[in-house]
Scaffold this motif. Structure first.
Motif, PDB file in Angstrom:
ATOM      1  N   VAL A  18       0.849  -1.196   0.000  1.00  0.00           N
ATOM      2  CA  VAL A  18       0.000   0.000   0.000  1.00  0.00           C
ATOM      3  C   VAL A  18       0.882   1.243   0.000  1.00  0.00           C
ATOM      4  O   VAL A  18       1.770   1.391   0.850  1.00  0.00           O
ATOM      5  N   ARG A  19       0.626   2.135  -0.945  1.00  0.00           N
ATOM      6  CA  ARG A  19       1.347   3.398  -1.022  1.00  0.00           C
ATOM      7  C   ARG A  19       0.358   4.517  -1.270  1.00  0.00           C
ATOM      8  O   ARG A  19      -0.783   4.274  -1.693  1.00  0.00           O
ATOM      9  N   SER A  20       0.810   5.732  -1.016  1.00  0.00           N
ATOM     10  CA  SER A  20      -0.061   6.879  -1.240  1.00  0.00           C
ATOM     11  C   SER A  20       0.726   8.012  -1.870  1.00  0.00           C
ATOM     12  O   SER A  20       1.946   8.111  -1.699  1.00  0.00           O
ATOM     13  N   LEU A  21       0.012   8.854  -2.601  1.00  0.00           N
ATOM     14  CA  LEU A  21       0.588  10.061  -3.161  1.00  0.00           C
ATOM     15  C   LEU A  21       0.200  11.234  -2.271  1.00  0.00           C
ATOM     16  O   LEU A  21      -0.981  11.464  -2.020  1.00  0.00           O
ATOM     17  N   ARG A  22       1.191  11.943  -1.772  1.00  0.00           N
ATOM     18  CA  ARG A  22       0.956  13.139  -0.952  1.00  0.00           C
ATOM     19  C   ARG A  22       1.534  14.338  -1.712  1.00  0.00           C
ATOM     20  O   ARG A  22       2.671  14.285  -2.183  1.00  0.00           O
ATOM     21  N   CYS A  23       0.759  15.397  -1.814  1.00  0.00           N
ATOM     22  CA  CYS A  23       1.186  16.581  -2.552  1.00  0.00           C
ATOM     23  C   CYS A  23       1.340  17.749  -1.580  1.00  0.00           C
ATOM     24  O   CYS A  23       0.362  18.207  -0.999  1.00  0.00           O
ATOM     25  N   MET A  24       2.569  18.205  -1.401  1.00  0.00           N
ATOM     26  CA  MET A  24       2.852  19.275  -0.456  1.00  0.00           C
ATOM     27  C   MET A  24       2.885  20.613  -1.185  1.00  0.00           C
ATOM     28  O   MET A  24       3.661  20.788  -2.145  1.00  0.00           O
ATOM     29  N   ASP A  25       2.075  21.546  -0.743  1.00  0.00           N
ATOM     30  CA  ASP A  25       2.057  22.887  -1.315  1.00  0.00           C
ATOM     31  C   ASP A  25       3.376  23.575  -0.962  1.00  0.00           C
ATOM     32  O   ASP A  25       3.716  23.739   0.213  1.00  0.00           O
ATOM     33  N   LEU A  26       4.142  23.959  -1.987  1.00  0.00           N
ATOM     34  CA  LEU A  26       5.460  24.541  -1.735  1.00  0.00           C
ATOM     35  C   LEU A  26       5.380  25.876  -1.004  1.00  0.00           C
ATOM     36  O   LEU A  26       6.315  26.259  -0.292  1.00  0.00           O
ATOM     37  N   THR A  78      -4.598   6.787  -2.648  1.00  0.00           N
ATOM     38  CA  THR A  78      -3.972   5.615  -2.043  1.00  0.00           C
ATOM     39  C   THR A  78      -4.196   4.420  -2.955  1.00  0.00           C
ATOM     40  O   THR A  78      -5.299   4.211  -3.462  1.00  0.00           O
ATOM     41  N   PHE A  79      -3.134   3.632  -3.168  1.00  0.00           N
ATOM     42  CA  PHE A  79      -3.238   2.497  -4.082  1.00  0.00           C
ATOM     43  C   PHE A  79      -2.589   1.283  -3.439  1.00  0.00           C
ATOM     44  O   PHE A  79      -1.662   1.403  -2.633  1.00  0.00           O
ATOM     45  N   GLN A  80      -3.098   0.114  -3.810  1.00  0.00           N
ATOM     46  CA  GLN A  80      -2.626  -1.135  -3.218  1.00  0.00           C
ATOM     47  C   GLN A  80      -2.383  -2.163  -4.304  1.00  0.00           C
ATOM     48  O   GLN A  80      -3.187  -2.321  -5.226  1.00  0.00           O
ATOM     49  N   ALA A  81      -1.269  -2.872  -4.198  1.00  0.00           N
ATOM     50  CA  ALA A  81      -0.939  -3.924  -5.149  1.00  0.00           C
ATOM     51  C   ALA A  81      -1.666  -5.205  -4.786  1.00  0.00           C
ATOM     52  O   ALA A  81      -1.924  -5.481  -3.612  1.00  0.00           O
ATOM     53  N   SER A  82      -1.983  -5.975  -5.810  1.00  0.00           N
ATOM     54  CA  SER A  82      -2.555  -7.298  -5.582  1.00  0.00           C
ATOM     55  C   SER A  82      -1.429  -8.269  -5.250  1.00  0.00           C
ATOM     56  O   SER A  82      -0.306  -8.123  -5.721  1.00  0.00           O
ATOM     57  N   CYS A  83      -1.741  -9.263  -4.462  1.00  0.00           N
ATOM     58  CA  CYS A  83      -0.752 -10.274  -4.113  1.00  0.00           C
ATOM     59  C   CYS A  83      -0.474 -11.144  -5.330  1.00  0.00           C
ATOM     60  O   CYS A  83      -1.390 -11.655  -5.967  1.00  0.00           O
ATOM     61  N   SER A  84       0.804 -11.292  -5.692  1.00  0.00           N
ATOM     62  CA  SER A  84       1.193 -12.095  -6.850  1.00  0.00           C
ATOM     63  C   SER A  84       1.573 -13.488  -6.378  1.00  0.00           C
ATOM     64  O   SER A  84       2.687 -13.740  -5.943  1.00  0.00           O
ATOM     65  N   HIS A  85       0.625 -14.416  -6.464  1.00  0.00           N
ATOM     66  CA  HIS A  85       0.837 -15.756  -5.912  1.00  0.00           C
ATOM     67  C   HIS A  85       1.938 -16.505  -6.652  1.00  0.00           C
ATOM     68  O   HIS A  85       2.591 -17.366  -6.093  1.00  0.00           O
ATOM     69  N   GLY A  86       2.143 -16.166  -7.927  1.00  0.00           N
ATOM     70  CA  GLY A  86       3.179 -16.857  -8.681  1.00  0.00           C
ATOM     71  C   GLY A  86       4.569 -16.367  -8.362  1.00  0.00           C
ATOM     72  O   GLY A  86       5.546 -16.894  -8.863  1.00  0.00           O
ATOM     73  N   LEU A  87       4.680 -15.327  -7.552  1.00  0.00           N
ATOM     74  CA  LEU A  87       5.973 -14.746  -7.223  1.00  0.00           C
ATOM     75  C   LEU A  87       6.183 -14.755  -5.713  1.00  0.00           C
ATOM     76  O   LEU A  87       6.488 -13.757  -5.091  1.00  0.00           O
ATOM     77  N   SER A  88       5.997 -15.919  -5.129  1.00  0.00           N
ATOM     78  CA  SER A  88       6.212 -16.135  -3.690  1.00  0.00           C
ATOM     79  C   SER A  88       5.393 -15.171  -2.841  1.00  0.00           C
ATOM     80  O   SER A  88       5.851 -14.653  -1.829  1.00  0.00           O
ATOM     81  N   ASN A  89       4.152 -14.945  -3.279  1.00  0.00           N
ATOM     82  CA  ASN A  89       3.216 -14.093  -2.532  1.00  0.00           C
ATOM     83  C   ASN A  89       3.779 -12.692  -2.272  1.00  0.00           C
ATOM     84  O   ASN A  89       3.576 -12.117  -1.216  1.00  0.00           O
ATOM     85  N   ARG A  90       4.505 -12.160  -3.238  1.00  0.00           N
ATOM     86  CA  ARG A  90       5.096 -10.839  -3.076  1.00  0.00           C
ATOM     87  C   ARG A  90       4.053  -9.750  -3.311  1.00  0.00           C
ATOM     88  O   ARG A  90       3.242  -9.828  -4.214  1.00  0.00           O
ATOM     89  N   TRP A  91       4.109  -8.743  -2.463  1.00  0.00           N
ATOM     90  CA  TRP A  91       3.278  -7.556  -2.628  1.00  0.00           C
ATOM     91  C   TRP A  91       4.202  -6.422  -3.045  1.00  0.00           C
ATOM     92  O   TRP A  91       5.134  -6.088  -2.324  1.00  0.00           O
ATOM     93  N   SER A  92       3.929  -5.837  -4.176  1.00  0.00           N
ATOM     94  CA  SER A  92       4.795  -4.757  -4.616  1.00  0.00           C
ATOM     95  C   SER A  92       4.067  -3.872  -5.613  1.00  0.00           C
ATOM     96  O   SER A  92       3.265  -4.349  -6.406  1.00  0.00           O
ATOM     97  N   VAL A  93       4.339  -2.582  -5.536  1.00  0.00           N
ATOM     98  CA  VAL A  93       3.810  -1.639  -6.514  1.00  0.00           C
ATOM     99  C   VAL A  93       4.919  -0.665  -6.856  1.00  0.00           C
ATOM    100  O   VAL A  93       5.641  -0.191  -5.980  1.00  0.00           O
ATOM    101  N   SER A  94       5.101  -0.420  -8.151  1.00  0.00           N
ATOM    102  CA  SER A  94       6.112   0.523  -8.621  1.00  0.00           C
ATOM    103  C   SER A  94       5.433   1.802  -9.067  1.00  0.00           C
ATOM    104  O   SER A  94       4.339   1.767  -9.638  1.00  0.00           O
TER     105      SER A  94
END
Length: 375
Positions: A18-26, A78-94
């Protein structure tokens, strides 16, 4: 280039994938003084320094005490990656930044979407040919015409070795997403482009190399990638052909950005990762640094910098440098505003670039939510 309004942060969450985008007003962040920064010898600085030195002998160096702490804004998305069962149950989002507050997100299953923070819109993207890149990098190249479109180049920074019999064949370590603004559509380019020639060399099978620095040059017609031990290559962004320009490496580390107001490329140095500049308009020989300034931050010895710094071009010669530290098992990020301006030298008409350090802001990770990327 107009100054940016927001500084964008990709923040890791307490939950896996799970990751999120935060936008800070400069303007609220206030990384920059309205005018020239005050001299370190001003009365205000001396009084603040004296109070710190007298009040706390444990921290004889003042930065961590006088530096203003900041809180992160609420997530824009906020966005969340699906669990990739074929990749040793890795959770990852780029996450791959494009322009302003646009970011492409993809998981290990190849599912991708684009979030536009200005419009608060989500666009479903075509699946990538190879989403399972271990250390990917990206570069967005705007269209040469006035269509407002462009191409997002995704590259594996440590590409796989390729057998010589496949020289010229495409590789899914390098692919392109193309945006047509007039039709508001994206598509994954059907043609994968070949990897740099060095991946066919026998020595590369024994020792793989990582892209040490990369940039867009020649107005977007070329992408330049550099390797400390294998030289520098350029990719023609229309013909998808590679050419080696030299056995030397660029004097940068990580992404390098062009600043049109100063007609130079800026990045972090290959050695100490402090701000430097060079002219990459020609690649006939190894570029020479024309701007080489002292590090913008001198942290106490007990601050351990545990990952690479990141540089964000804010426009009009202004930058934000993010540095990642750990102290007593606590992670924190320091954001520093710096400005580069040309100054006329007395009498001879020559111009010298000067870097001015403005303010620093500190964010400490709370409940494992920490800043991962700044753009």
């Amino acid at each position: 280039m107009l100054p940016r309004r927001f500084l964008n942060l990709i923040v890791d969450s307490r939950e896996p994938g799970v990751r999120s985008l935060r936008c800070m007003d400069l303007k609220r962040l206030q990384l920059f003084y309205p005018t020239t920064p005050p001299s370190p010898t001003t009365d205000g600085h001396r009084l603040a320094q004296a109070a710190v030195d007298a009040g706390n002998q444990k921290h004889k160096q003042a930065p961590e005490l006088v530096m203003q702490s900041i809180r992160l804004p609420n997530p824009s998305f906020t966005f969340q990656a699906s669990c990739s069962h074929g990749l040793s149950n890795r959770w990852s989002v780029s996450c791959f930044p494009l322009e302003e507050r646009m970011v492409l997100c993809t998981d290990l299953g190849g599912r991708s979407f684009l979030y536009d923070g200005d419009k608060h819109e989500v666009v479903i993207m075509p699946n990538l040919h190879n989403p399972n890149k271990s250390t990917p990098i990206s570069l967005f190249v705007p269209s040469e015409d006035s269509s407002g479109g462009g191409s997002l180049f995704l590259m594996e920074s440590i590409p796989r070795p390729v057998n010589k019999c496949k020289i010229g064949h495409p590789s899914d370590d390098f692919e392109v997403l193309v945006y047509h603004k007039d039709r508001m559509t994206w598509h994954c380019h059907s043609q994968l482009f070949p990897p740099p020639p060095y991946v066919h060399e026998p020595s590369y099978w024994d020792k793989r190399s990582k892209i040490s620095s990369y940039s867009v040059v020649s107005g977007g017609s070329l992408i330049c990638v550099s390797f400390k031990d294998r030289g520098t290559y350029v990719l023609d962004t229309t013909r998808y052909l590679w050419d080696k320009v030299g056995d030397w490496a660029l004097p940068f580390h990580g992404k390098v950005e062009y600043v049109p107001e100063l007609k130079l490329w800026f990045g972090l140095s290959a050695d100490a990762q402090h701000l430097v500049a060079a002219d990459l308009s020609t690649m006939d020989s190894q570029p020479v640094l024309v701007g080489h300034w002292k590090k913008e931050l001198c942290p106490p010895e007990e601050w351990i910098e545990f990952r690479d710094a990141q540089l964000v071009n804010l426009g009009s010669g202004r930058f934000c440098i993010a540095r990642f530290f750990i102290l007593d098992d606590q992670n924190f990020v320091v954001l520093t505003g710096v400005e580069v301006v040309p100054r006329l030298l007395n009498g001879n008409g020559k111009v010298k670039l000067e870097m001015t350090r403005h303010k620093s802001r500190r964010h400490t990770s709370v409940y494992k939510a920490r800043i991962e990327e700044v753009f």
